[in-house]
Design a protein around this motif. Sequence first.
Motif, PDB file in Angstrom:
ATOM      1  N   ASP A  79       0.861  -1.177   0.000  1.00 47.33           N
ATOM      2  CA  ASP A  79       0.000   0.000   0.000  1.00 47.33           C
ATOM      3  C   ASP A  79       0.898   1.227   0.000  1.00 47.33           C
ATOM      4  N   TYR A  80       0.534   2.218  -0.823  1.00 47.24           N
ATOM      5  CA  TYR A  80       1.281   3.468  -0.935  1.00 47.24           C
ATOM      6  C   TYR A  80       0.414   4.626  -0.461  1.00 47.24           C
ATOM      7  N   TRP A  81       1.038   5.585   0.231  1.00 46.05           N
ATOM      8  CA  TRP A  81       0.403   6.846   0.603  1.00 46.05           C
ATOM      9  C   TRP A  81       1.343   7.956   0.150  1.00 46.05           C
ATOM     10  N   ASP A  82       1.027   8.605  -0.951  1.00 44.03           N
ATOM     11  CA  ASP A  82       1.852   9.682  -1.466  1.00 44.03           C
ATOM     12  C   ASP A  82       1.765  10.880  -0.527  1.00 44.03           C
ATOM     13  N   ASP A  83       2.835  11.662  -0.467  1.00 50.32           N
ATOM     14  CA  ASP A  83       2.836  12.837   0.412  1.00 50.32           C
ATOM     15  C   ASP A  83       1.768  13.854   0.028  1.00 50.32           C
ATOM     16  N   THR A  84       1.254  13.799  -1.187  1.00 49.35           N
ATOM     17  CA  THR A  84       0.200  14.729  -1.618  1.00 49.35           C
ATOM     18  C   THR A  84      -1.193  14.220  -1.266  1.00 49.35           C
ATOM     19  N   GLY A  85      -1.294  12.979  -0.728  1.00 47.46           N
ATOM     20  CA  GLY A  85      -2.581  12.426  -0.340  1.00 47.46           C
ATOM     21  C   GLY A  85      -3.091  11.323  -1.252  1.00 47.46           C
ATOM     22  N   PHE A  86      -2.440  11.096  -2.371  1.00 51.95           N
ATOM     23  CA  PHE A  86      -2.822  10.039  -3.299  1.00 51.95           C
ATOM     24  C   PHE A  86      -2.520   8.677  -2.683  1.00 51.95           C
ATOM     25  N   THR A  87      -3.396   7.703  -2.889  1.00 50.01           N
ATOM     26  CA  THR A  87      -3.146   6.346  -2.402  1.00 50.01           C
ATOM     27  C   THR A  87      -3.147   5.379  -3.571  1.00 50.01           C
ATOM     28  N   ALA A  88      -2.422   4.290  -3.415  1.00 52.06           N
ATOM     29  CA  ALA A  88      -2.344   3.255  -4.446  1.00 52.06           C
ATOM     30  C   ALA A  88      -1.967   1.949  -3.771  1.00 52.06           C
ATOM     31  N   GLU A  89      -2.027   0.887  -4.536  1.00 45.56           N
ATOM     32  CA  GLU A  89      -1.656  -0.420  -4.003  1.00 45.56           C
ATOM     33  C   GLU A  89      -1.129  -1.293  -5.116  1.00 45.56           C
ATOM     34  N   GLY A  90      -0.527  -2.400  -4.724  1.00 42.89           N
ATOM     35  CA  GLY A  90       0.007  -3.345  -5.691  1.00 42.89           C
ATOM     36  C   GLY A  90       0.260  -4.684  -5.030  1.00 42.89           C
ATOM     37  N   ASP A  91       0.746  -5.613  -5.840  1.00 44.70           N
ATOM     38  CA  ASP A  91       1.041  -6.952  -5.344  1.00 44.70           C
ATOM     39  C   ASP A  91       2.318  -7.466  -5.980  1.00 44.70           C
ATOM     40  N   PHE A  92       3.107  -8.181  -5.189  1.00 41.02           N
ATOM     41  CA  PHE A  92       4.301  -8.852  -5.673  1.00 41.02           C
ATOM     42  C   PHE A  92       3.909 -10.291  -5.984  1.00 41.02           C
ATOM     43  N   ILE A  93       4.101 -10.687  -7.228  1.00 44.67           N
ATOM     44  CA  ILE A  93       3.752 -12.051  -7.642  1.00 44.67           C
ATOM     45  C   ILE A  93       4.941 -12.618  -8.408  1.00 44.67           C
ATOM     46  N   ASN A  94       5.504 -13.707  -7.883  1.00 44.13           N
ATOM     47  CA  ASN A  94       6.644 -14.367  -8.523  1.00 44.13           C
ATOM     48  C   ASN A  94       7.771 -13.398  -8.856  1.00 44.13           C
ATOM     49  N   GLY A  95       8.105 -12.517  -7.910  1.00 44.37           N
ATOM     50  CA  GLY A  95       9.226 -11.612  -8.084  1.00 44.37           C
ATOM     51  C   GLY A  95       8.964 -10.426  -8.991  1.00 44.37           C
ATOM     52  N   VAL A  96       7.690 -10.157  -9.284  1.00 46.52           N
ATOM     53  CA  VAL A  96       7.305  -9.031 -10.135  1.00 46.52           C
ATOM     54  C   VAL A  96       6.304  -8.178  -9.362  1.00 46.52           C
ATOM     55  N   LEU A  97       6.423  -6.838  -9.479  1.00 49.08           N
ATOM     56  CA  LEU A  97       5.498  -5.920  -8.817  1.00 49.08           C
ATOM     57  C   LEU A  97       4.433  -5.462  -9.810  1.00 49.08           C
ATOM     58  N   TYR A  98       3.182  -5.749  -9.508  1.00 48.65           N
ATOM     59  CA  TYR A  98       2.040  -5.303 -10.304  1.00 48.65           C
ATOM     60  C   TYR A  98       1.407  -4.137  -9.551  1.00 48.65           C
ATOM     61  N   HIS A  99       1.439  -2.959 -10.159  1.00 48.64           N
ATOM     62  CA  HIS A  99       1.009  -1.740  -9.469  1.00 48.64           C
ATOM     63  C   HIS A  99       0.360  -0.780 -10.460  1.00 48.64           C
ATOM     64  N   GLY A 100      -0.895  -0.432 -10.215  1.00 46.53           N
ATOM     65  CA  GLY A 100      -1.583   0.578 -11.018  1.00 46.53           C
ATOM     66  C   GLY A 100      -1.552   0.314 -12.515  1.00 46.53           C
ATOM     67  N   GLY A 101      -1.714  -0.919 -12.925  1.00 44.92           N
ATOM     68  CA  GLY A 101      -1.683  -1.257 -14.340  1.00 44.92           C
ATOM     69  C   GLY A 101      -0.278  -1.379 -14.907  1.00 44.92           C
ATOM     70  N   MET A 102       0.717  -1.182 -14.063  1.00 45.93           N
ATOM     71  CA  MET A 102       2.108  -1.296 -14.509  1.00 45.93           C
ATOM     72  C   MET A 102       2.703  -2.607 -13.995  1.00 45.93           C
ATOM     73  N   ILE A 103       3.740  -3.052 -14.684  1.00 52.01           N
ATOM     74  CA  ILE A 103       4.508  -4.219 -14.266  1.00 52.01           C
ATOM     75  C   ILE A 103       5.932  -3.745 -14.061  1.00 52.01           C
ATOM     76  N   LEU A 104       6.438  -3.936 -12.831  1.00 49.45           N
ATOM     77  CA  LEU A 104       7.783  -3.483 -12.495  1.00 49.45           C
ATOM     78  C   LEU A 104       8.641  -4.687 -12.092  1.00 49.45           C
ATOM     79  N   TYR A 105       9.889  -4.629 -12.513  1.00 46.87           N
ATOM     80  CA  TYR A 105      10.839  -5.710 -12.253  1.00 46.87           C
ATOM     81  C   TYR A 105      11.949  -5.202 -11.351  1.00 46.87           C
ATOM     82  N   ARG A 106      12.473  -6.092 -10.498  1.00 47.61           N
ATOM     83  CA  ARG A 106      13.577  -5.708  -9.619  1.00 47.61           C
ATOM     84  C   ARG A 106      14.802  -5.405 -10.468  1.00 47.61           C
ATOM     85  N   ARG A 107      15.450  -4.309 -10.119  1.00 48.16           N
ATOM     86  CA  ARG A 107      16.690  -3.953 -10.825  1.00 48.16           C
ATOM     87  C   ARG A 107      17.828  -4.048  -9.860  1.00 48.16           C
TER      88      ARG A 107
END
Length: 103
Positions: A75-103
């Motif tokens: 769960d994310y709480w941006d300093d401006t008040g925006f909130t978001a969430e995501g899930d880590f599945i098999n070493g990949v972060l799925y967040h807000g329609g994006m797919i992020l990989y560990r670098r």
Amino acid sequence: MQNLLSALVAAALATQSPLEVEPNMQISHPYVGLWVTEDGRVRHELLPNNRYVEARGTRERAYEGRYLVTGTHIDYWDDTGFTAEGDFINGVLYHGGMILYRR
């Protein structure tokens, strides 16, 4: 300790407000580090003090705020008040329609 953390998470989610984390408090989880979209345009740096910095394109500090990992959920709480969430599945972060990989 796990019961206390669960209670804090439940309280924060119920109020939709960020958890107040002491500035030097370090919460351990396996996801600390840099997460990047395949094209490198969006970069999330999850810091060990439960703060994050999100870069977008050439904007190195486009968003900043707090985050909390519970199991494989984030769960994310941006300093401006925006909130978001995501899930880590098999070493990949799925967040807000994006797919992020560990670098």
